[in-house]
Design an enzyme around this catalytic site. Structure first.
Site, PDB file in Angstrom:
ATOM      1  N   GLY A  46       8.505   7.737   2.166  1.00 48.51           N
ATOM      2  CA  GLY A  46       8.349   8.931   2.992  1.00 48.51           C
ATOM      3  C   GLY A  46       6.900   9.377   3.096  1.00 48.51           C
ATOM      4  N   CYS A  47       6.199   9.369   1.977  1.00 49.41           N
ATOM      5  CA  CYS A  47       4.801   9.816   1.960  1.00 49.41           C
ATOM      6  C   CYS A  47       3.920   8.837   2.726  1.00 49.41           C
ATOM      7  CB  CYS A  47       4.324   9.980   0.525  1.00 49.41           C
ATOM      8  SG  CYS A  47       5.249  11.266  -0.358  1.00 49.41           S
ATOM      9  N   THR A  48       4.259   7.554   2.678  1.00 47.98           N
ATOM     10  CA  THR A  48       3.513   6.552   3.439  1.00 47.98           C
ATOM     11  C   THR A  48       3.707   6.798   4.931  1.00 47.98           C
ATOM     12  OG1 THR A  48       3.668   4.927   1.668  1.00 47.98           O
ATOM     13  CG2 THR A  48       3.288   4.069   3.892  1.00 47.98           C
TER      14      THR A  48
END
Length: 158
Positions: A46-48
């Site tokens: 998700g953060c990527t």
């Protein structure tokens, strides 16, 4: 739980090390609008996705007068690896003590997979050129958030 910021609040000042260990301050961006986004962990799906979305739209955002700073509790070394692996162009800073995360209301209790846990609350705060909070968005989704933000800010993709 840390208090959430509201539009008109002064944005908490911070100086944090970037992926190269160099200090980055909110004050360095005085006179420009800054999108400060808070994410749980580098190198996670998700953060990527979120960091890549900000990178893909960096030209549009910069052209509209916005700088982008991503804040996580990760060490600068991990941020450097994240930046290199994903070819990120956004500024990533490290807040291992979580002081800035707490000051922005981006650390506290959240629900994850049906359980209440304490951690980073995926959030985005837009700071105006005078250092005041323009918008404060909490519990945002990693996917589609940047597109929604661009639409809400009235910026059109080229």
């Amino acid at each position: 739980m840390s208090a959430r910021l509201q539009p008109g609040d002064p944005a908490p000042a911070f100086t944090l090390p970037d992926a190269d260990g160099k200090p980055v301050s909110l004050a360095d961006h005085a006179g420009r609008r800054v999108i400060v986004y808070f994410y749980p962990a580098a190198l996670t799906p998700g953060c990527t996705k979120q960091a890549c979305d900000f990178t893909d739209n960096l030209e549009l955002l910069a052209g509209a007068g916005y700088d982008v700073i991503g804040v996580s509790p990760d060490a600068p070394e991990k941020l450097a690896k994240f930046r290199t692996k994903e070819d990120l162009r956004v500024t990533l800073v490290s807040d291992p003590e979580k002081e800035t995360l707490r000051a922005y209301g981006a650390f506290g209790e959240k629900t994850m997979y049906g359980r209440t846990v304490t951690g980073v609350i995926r959030s985005t705060v837009i700071v105006d050129g005078e250092g005041k909070v323009e918008r404060a968005l909490y519990n945002v989704r990693a996917t589609g958030h940047v597109a929604k933000l661009i639409k809400d800010l009235g910026l059109q993709s080229p």
